[in-house]
Design an enzyme around this catalytic site. Structure first.
Site, PDB file in Angstrom:
ATOM      1  N   HIS A 518       0.813  -1.218   0.000  1.00 57.08           N
ATOM      2  CA  HIS A 518       0.000   0.000   0.000  1.00 57.08           C
ATOM      3  C   HIS A 518       0.847   1.269   0.000  1.00 57.08           C
ATOM      4  O   HIS A 518       0.345   2.353  -0.302  1.00 57.08           O
ATOM      5  CB  HIS A 518      -0.949   0.004   1.203  1.00 57.08           C
ATOM      6  CG  HIS A 518      -2.277   0.637   0.920  1.00 57.08           C
ATOM      7  ND1 HIS A 518      -2.397   1.806   0.187  1.00 57.08           N
ATOM      8  CD2 HIS A 518      -3.548   0.271   1.240  1.00 57.08           C
ATOM      9  CE1 HIS A 518      -3.671   2.129   0.093  1.00 57.08           C
ATOM     10  NE2 HIS A 518      -4.391   1.207   0.717  1.00 57.08           N
ATOM     11  N   ASP A 522      -1.775   2.228  -4.631  1.00 56.95           N
ATOM     12  CA  ASP A 522      -3.071   2.536  -4.020  1.00 56.95           C
ATOM     13  C   ASP A 522      -4.117   1.524  -4.488  1.00 56.95           C
ATOM     14  O   ASP A 522      -3.951   0.863  -5.518  1.00 56.95           O
ATOM     15  CB  ASP A 522      -3.505   3.951  -4.382  1.00 56.95           C
ATOM     16  CG  ASP A 522      -2.590   5.006  -3.781  1.00 56.95           C
ATOM     17  OD1 ASP A 522      -2.024   4.731  -2.700  1.00 56.95           O
ATOM     18  OD2 ASP A 522      -2.437   6.083  -4.384  1.00 56.95           O
TER      19      ASP A 522
END
Length: 545
Positions: A518, A522
């Site tokens: 992450h 995204d």
């Protein structure tokens, strides 16, 4: 000031070089390769092309005229006093084209007059993640003559078993680490070579000091009188010597100050106490419990439970291979430091199966390798990465590195452990080429004969447990420093509703799960990549354009 001068002036080990080299030996540079290296000239602010060198010794003439390198190394103000001793600078290779599969010898000059000049061969670093290795077997014996490019031994690294080659001519005088030696640190001496055959016998009982750093030889034993002089008298010891002594001998054991003081006051070794604090830290209560148990004449409760449990269970201890240790540490690091999240999607593979049948019929006519579903998945993965390059990146703390090359690692399970050979520039290769490379690399992985270039440089990984094992869906762990890995499940036949209420049709669907970092990818970017991948799988003809 050149680079060599800076090395000598800022290295503690080379501070005495000016006393070592001037009276008897000076440095003679001898080229041993046709490769060209680059040396940085700090004065002119540019790089110079140089030949790689190996350093040896040569006596200076009576007038003190050494070679140019020796003068530059030592400067103009120097002393001509001091005997020749072991100089770690000998044997350094200034070559950016250094082969990982060559031994890196270092010329040593022992202060023991019984030992002639020799070379200590250290455990080389054969991969970027290698910190230690094992000696699988020696192909040369003590006393054998060795020449450049001769294979000395087979080294088991964290990735594969690699042949280590000799760099120069000589004789293998002593093997320090024999067949099957385990957990040898990078740089630790594994063998000694000499130039003259007559010097071999002098290294029959040669040993390397255990307390010394890597590639440092054991000095001759010192007289007993000098050892006695080094021992401080009891009057010089501080009052708190008891506590200091306990902590000195137990420096590998974590404990609180109160626990150390209590243990020292009661003459208890911390190694006999099991800590209950964080990471096994010994607390004051642990010491008190231990003292109480000793007073009663019974062992500590924790140890008693462990002993009973050990007696009740039958087990066998299986030694961990080098690749198992590295795989465990890297995957643990990945789960602890990378914020994983997972995206799963179902892709219909009916058209993909049909295309594979057509292409395999052509391959059979031309004599090529048959294509697998995994080969088509690798191609679709590479094209999707080229379309969504954000997923072809790595987290570098201060920045995100986005790669121009699309190199796909393919997970291969073997009896020796998990290997991930790489298909480089998979987006630019045809399906037949990918299929050929996958089969060759998989066979080399099963034979434990992968070379560093076979598994280094990957930017994305594909792990398929569906085809060989029938796993429907799973979540894979990211292979650092990559930022994503695709877990491929098996294809299953499902019933689908038709256009009319009473109509239905059958379809084959394959589940894939994308594990993402992450910090780099995204959620929306990961979903976009999966959409591109699904489009290539469900419309496989587009991969041929």
């Amino acid at each position: 000031m050149t680079l060599a001068t800076q090395v000598v002036r800022h290295s503690r080990k080379l501070k005495g070089a000016q006393n070592i080299l001037l009276k008897e030996p000076s440095i003679l540079a001898r080229p041993f390769s046709k490769d060209i290296s680059r040396s940085y000239n700090g004065t002119e602010g540019k790089y110079l092309d140089l030949k790689p060198y190996e350093f040896c010794t040569k006596s200076s003439n009576a007038t003190g005229e050494g070679n140019a390198f020796s003068s530059e190394l030592l400067g103009n103000n120097h002393s001509r006093k001091g005997p020749a001793k072991s100089l770690p600078f000998f044997g350094m290779r200034f070559s950016h084209t250094f082969s990982y599969m060559q031994a890196n010898p270092r010329r040593l000059f022992s202060t023991n007059t019984d030992l002639p000049p020799h070379q200590a061969i250290g455990m080389p670093s054969l991969s970027p993640t290698m910190t230690e290795g094992n000696i699988a077997r020696w192909l040369k014996k003590e006393g054998d003559k060795v020449s450049p490019d001769d294979v000395l031994c087979e080294v088991e690294t964290d990735k594969a078993t690699v042949e280590m080659e000799c760099m120069e001519e000589g004789y293998l005088a002593k093997i320090i680490q024999g067949d099957g030696s385990k957990e040898i640190k990078v740089g630790e001496t594994i063998a000694i070579t000499v130039e003259e055959e007559g010097d071999i016998e002098k290294f029959k009982d040669y040993k390397v000091s255990e307390s010394a750093g890597p590639t440092e030889v054991q000095p001759p034993s010192e007289p007993a009188q000098s050892k006695k002089e080094e021992v401080p008298t009891k009057t010089d010891e501080p009052k708190a010597s008891k506590t200091d002594k306990v902590s000195h001998h137990e420096h590998r054991i974590f404990s609180s100050p109160l626990a150390r003081k209590l243990a020292g006051d009661n003459n208890v070794s911390l190694s006999s106490i099991k800590g209950t604090g964080p990471d096994g830290r010994i607390l004051k209560a642990d010491v008190e419990d231990y003292l109480a148990s000793q007073t009663k004449g019974v062992p500590a409760p924790v140890k008693a439970k462990e002993s009973i449990g050990a007696q009740a269970l039958g087990y066998v201890d299986i030694p961990n291979s080098q690749i198992r240790k590295v795989t465990a540490s890297r995957l643990l690091l990945s789960k602890q430091t990378i914020p994983h999240y997972y995206l799963t999607i179902d892709t219909r593979v009916d058209k993909l199966i049909e295309l594979r049948k057509e292409l395999n019929s052509l391959q059979e006519v031309s004599g090529g390798k048959r294509l697998s579903i995994n080969d088509l998945v690798i191609k679709a993965t590479a094209l999707a990465l080229r379309k969504i390059p954000q997923c072809n990146s790595s987290w570098m703390n201060d920045f995100i590195r986005q790669y121009h090359n699309v190199n796909i690692n393919v997970a291969v399970q073997t009896d020796n452990g998990l290997f991930v050979p790489v298909i480089k520039d998979a987006d630019k290769k045809g399906l037949a080429t990918i299929a050929e490379e996958v089969k060759v690399l998989a066979q080399k992985a099963k034979e434990n004969s992968l070379k560093p270039e076979d598994y280094e440089g990957g930017t994305f990984t594909v792990s398929n447990l569906g085809g060989p094992f029938g796993i429907k869906q799973f979540c894979a762990i990211i292979n650092p420093p990559q930022s994503a890995i695709l877990a491929v499940g098996s294809a299953e036949r499902r019933v689908l509703p038709g256009s009319a209420p009473d109509q239905f049709e059958f379809g084959n669907f394959m589940s894939v799960t994308l594990s993402c970092d992450h910090r780099v990818i995204d959620g929306a970017v990961g979903a976009e990549w999966l959409r591109a991948f699904k489009n290539y799988i469900e419309n496989p003809q587009s991969m041929l354009l």
